[in-house]
Design a protein around this motif. Structure first.
Motif: not given
Length: 197
Positions: A131-156
């Motif tokens: 998440k921190k990488c996503r919010y501080t690396n705008s050029q790769f925000e979409r890619e980091f968000k995809a990983i974040q979302d999948y890991l979020g589903k894992v946690h859910d």
């Protein structure tokens, strides 16, 4: 902070899970950028802490299909929501300098190890770094968000698995879904690792 104030007011009026999610995302975005500059907003940090169980409960209500568990979760949400609303009515932002300036997260290092052999708690910690990488690396925000979302589903599904066990129900489907999302996150990790210079 203007967007935070708008989202707080909107949540106080409507109390919708989507608004809470947006409020938490905006708080994390602000905190990540403050942290990068050696500061922190104690109010936002506390907002995230106070809303964490409520957000998890909102998500669990969506993904756990068992009626007995849903009933339990809705009762829990009602109590958590009441406490959180009281907190929001008195919310104050308080930006301070960090005493121990945290080392900036090396996002390439976070992505350098496979997700496949990690336990649930480790994957959740990795998700927080992502998440921190996503919010501080705008050029790769979409890619980091995809990983974040999948890991979020894992946690859910990990949380759903724990609830099913607590209620003496079979967690097979939750475990199956959790593994599926770990594999998806791993696929995205490899792709992004090859993109980052």
């Amino acid at each position: 902070m203007e967007r935070i104030d708008l989202l707080i007011n909107e949540y106080l009026k409507k109390q919708k899970p989507k608004i809470l999610h947006d409020l938490r995302v905006e708080a994390r975005r602000i905190l990540s950028n403050l942290e990068r500059n050696g500061k922190i907003d104690l109010g936002l940090k506390f907002l995230l802490k106070k809303s964490s169980k409520l957000r998890d409960t909102d998500v669990m209500i969506k993904i756990c299909k068992n009626k007995e568990i849903k009933k339990y979760l809705k009762k829990k949400r009602k109590k958590l929501r009441k406490k959180f609303i009281e907190f929001l009515k008195n919310f104050k932002s308080e930006i301070v300098e960090l005493e121990n300036k945290k080392e900036f997260i090396d996002c390439k290092k976070v992505l350098s190890e496979t997700f496949l052999n990690k336990d649930d708690k480790t994957l959740h910690k990795i998700r927080i770094k992502i998440k921190k990488c996503r919010y501080t690396n705008s050029q790769f925000e979409r890619e980091f968000k995809a990983i974040q979302d999948y890991l979020g589903k894992v946690h859910d599904f990990y949380n759903c698995e724990k609830l099913l066990i607590k209620f003496d129900k079979n967690p097979k489907n939750a475990i199956k879904n959790k593994k599926k999302f770990i594999k998806k996150a791993e696929k995205e990790r490899i792709k992004l690792l090859n993109l980052i210079p």
